[in-house]
Structure formats: structure tokens, C-alpha cells
Design a protein around this motif. Sequence first.
Motif, short mmCIF file in Angstrom:
data_model
loop_
_atom_site.label_atom_id
_atom_site.label_comp_id
_atom_site.label_asym_id
_atom_site.label_seq_id
_atom_site.Cartn_x
_atom_site.Cartn_y
_atom_site.Cartn_z
N UNK A 1 0.83 -1.21 0.00
CA UNK A 1 0.00 0.00 0.00
C UNK A 1 0.86 1.26 0.00
N UNK A 2 1.92 1.26 0.80
CA UNK A 2 2.81 2.43 0.84
C UNK A 2 3.51 2.64 -0.50
N UNK A 3 3.94 1.54 -1.11
CA UNK A 3 4.61 1.63 -2.41
C UNK A 3 3.64 2.16 -3.47
N UNK A 4 2.44 1.64 -3.48
CA UNK A 4 1.43 2.08 -4.45
C UNK A 4 1.10 3.55 -4.23
N UNK A 5 0.96 3.95 -2.98
CA UNK A 5 0.67 5.35 -2.66
C UNK A 5 1.79 6.26 -3.17
N UNK B 1 1.38 9.15 -6.03
CA UNK B 1 1.77 10.55 -5.77
C UNK B 1 2.79 11.02 -6.79
N UNK B 2 3.72 10.13 -7.17
CA UNK B 2 4.73 10.49 -8.16
C UNK B 2 4.06 10.75 -9.51
N UNK B 3 3.14 9.90 -9.91
CA UNK B 3 2.46 10.08 -11.19
C UNK B 3 1.66 11.37 -11.18
N UNK B 4 0.92 11.61 -10.12
CA UNK B 4 0.13 12.83 -10.03
C UNK B 4 1.02 14.07 -9.97
#
Length: 60
Positions: free
Chosen positions: A45-49, A53-56
Amino acid sequence: MKYEEALQQLEAIVRKMEAGEYSIDELAQQLKTAQQLITLCKDKLLKTDAEIKKILGDDE
């Protein structure tokens, strides 16, 4: 292991714990397994988050 698989295993362990289906020896092992699954899920979950955030952040 995928997040969904880990979560399903964790839910199965919890259901069996709540139903009292484990002996004391099994309970100790299942608690260790549950702890590992929780860590795995949290990490995913932390990695996906962070990826989201990086993509956004890249779009701005």
C-alpha cells in the motif's frame, strides 16, 4: 504474492481465530503468519501510494 492474495489469507486467519479453530500451538504460528501478511500488505500500500503521488506530481 499479490496484495489481494495476502489480504484473503489474512482474512481467513482472522475468521478461524474468531471461531476458535486453532490450537494454542497453531495460534502462535498463525499470529506470526498474520504479522508477516500485515507487513506485506502495508508495504504494498505504501509503495502504491508513493507511485500514485509520483504520477500525479509528474502531471502538474
